[in-house]
Design a protein around this motif. Structure first.
Motif, PDB file in Angstrom:
ATOM      1  N   ALA A  97      68.858  99.036  70.502  1.00 14.71           N
ATOM      2  CA  ALA A  97      70.046  98.471  69.861  1.00 14.71           C
ATOM      3  C   ALA A  97      71.207  98.357  70.835  1.00 14.71           C
ATOM      4  CB  ALA A  97      70.450  99.337  68.664  1.00 14.71           C
ATOM      5  N   CYS A  98      71.192  99.142  71.907  1.00 13.11           N
ATOM      6  CA  CYS A  98      72.245  99.045  72.922  1.00 13.11           C
ATOM      7  C   CYS A  98      72.051  97.782  73.757  1.00 13.11           C
ATOM      8  CB  CYS A  98      72.230 100.278  73.823  1.00 13.11           C
ATOM      9  SG  CYS A  98      73.064 101.719  73.122  1.00 13.11           S
ATOM     10  N   LYS A  99      73.108  97.060  73.970  1.00 12.15           N
ATOM     11  CA  LYS A  99      73.057  95.865  74.808  1.00 12.15           C
ATOM     12  C   LYS A  99      73.725  96.180  76.133  1.00 12.15           C
ATOM     13  CE  LYS A  99      74.324  90.978  74.973  1.00 12.15           C
ATOM     14  NZ  LYS A  99      75.022  89.864  74.270  1.00 12.15           N
ATOM     15  N   LEU A 100      72.971  96.088  77.207  1.00 10.72           N
ATOM     16  CA  LEU A 100      73.482  96.391  78.532  1.00 10.72           C
ATOM     17  C   LEU A 100      74.368  95.262  79.048  1.00 10.72           C
ATOM     18  CD1 LEU A 100      70.235  97.869  80.129  1.00 10.72           C
ATOM     19  CD2 LEU A 100      72.255  99.132  79.386  1.00 10.72           C
ATOM     20  N   SER A 101      75.406  95.649  79.780  1.00 11.71           N
ATOM     21  CA  SER A 101      76.301  94.637  80.358  1.00 11.71           C
ATOM     22  C   SER A 101      75.539  93.742  81.322  1.00 11.71           C
ATOM     23  CB  SER A 101      77.465  95.334  81.077  1.00 11.71           C
ATOM     24  OG  SER A 101      78.186  96.161  80.190  1.00 11.71           O
TER      25      SER A 101
END
Length: 278
Positions: A36-40
């Motif tokens: 669910a985390c979106k990396l930069s």
């Protein structure tokens, strides 16, 4: 008027599906985990670092800090809505119920850097400062360190660095066993030799015992393989130990002082020849 005109079992199933969809959308079902985390910047190395934190996904960590007359509650959640605020990874909430929570960082703008026993997580694009740091967006840095005795420790608020022109940040610490390196069990050469030796001795004893008992028909201690040989070895070992380790004189001392052992020796038989009858 009936709300559900399908059979009762079908109506129950329909309600169950609708409830599951609502829960999944609200983040209760955390099946995505760290995905669910979106990396930069999406790179495989950062994604691998983030995957190490999978046991911590969708858990809320809170910490209350008192500052003079005010007190704040910080909430951190990995790849989930911290404190129920959509998209927020870290929030700051005042104990005053009427105030709106401040978003420190978003989990859809994540950066992950890791070492052998630590992971540094950064959430960017939080709410902008009112007067500090050139009114730039807030940023949260969470330092997660290895602690083998804690699945998930207590969140610690280290500092808020806002006395600069840019790159201000909030610093947090958290201990967890999730970032600890895997324990690799390796046997040394000596251990392998000992294991092989014990196995050979076990095979010798068990096989010899069965042979002596079933084939030879031995009874008692004679069932022990090569019993006569080992008894002789034991006796010789005991004699050698007695000879080397004991320091006492092997000749018995005479019972009376002044009498030497030479005086106790038998004289030659010729001394009594003159007493014999001719």
């Amino acid at each position: 008027m009936k709300l559900c005109r399908v059979p009762r079992q079908g109506c129950v199933l329909l309600w169950a599906l609708l409830t599951q969809l609502v829960l999944c959308r609200s983040g209760v079902f955390a099946g995505d985990g760290t995905k669910a985390c979106k990396l930069s910047t999406e790179t495989q190395s950062e994604r691998d670092v983030l995957n190490r934190l999978e046991p911590l996904a969708h858990k809320n960590f809170t910490k209350e800090i008192k500052d003079k007359e005010e007190s704040y509650i910080y909430v951190f959640q990995l790849c989930g809505d911290a404190g129920g605020v959509p998209g927020a990874g870290v929030i700051q909430r005042s104990t005053k119920a009427l105030e709106k929570p401040t978003v420190i960082g978003l989990f859809n703008s994540t950066q992950a850097i890791g070492g052998s026993d630590w992971v540094m997580l950064m959430y960017r694009n939080g709410d902008v400062y009112d007067t500090h740091c050139n009114k730039e967006a807030r940023k949260a840095i969470i330092m997660i360190s290895c602690s083998e005795n804690k699945d998930a420790g207590e969140l610690e608020v280290i500092l808020e660095d806002r006395d600069r022109q840019n790159d201000c940040f909030y610093l947090f610490e958290l201990d967890s066993s999730a970032v600890c390196p895997p324990v690799q069990s390796r046997l040394s050469a000596g251990s392998i030799i000992l294991i092989i030796g014990f196995c050979l001795v076990a095979v010798y004893l068990i096989g010899g015992f069965l042979y002596q008992r079933l084939i030879v028909g031995a009874k008692g201690m004679e069932q022990f393989p090569n019993y006569a040989f080992w008894v002789e070895v034991g006796n010789l070992t005991a004699d050698g130990c007695d000879f080397v380790c004991r320091s006492r004189n092997r000749e018995e001392a005479p019972a009376y002082r002044g009498v030497t052992t030479d005086a106790l020796e038998e004289e030659p038989e010729e001394r009594d020849d003159h007493l014999l009858p001719m």
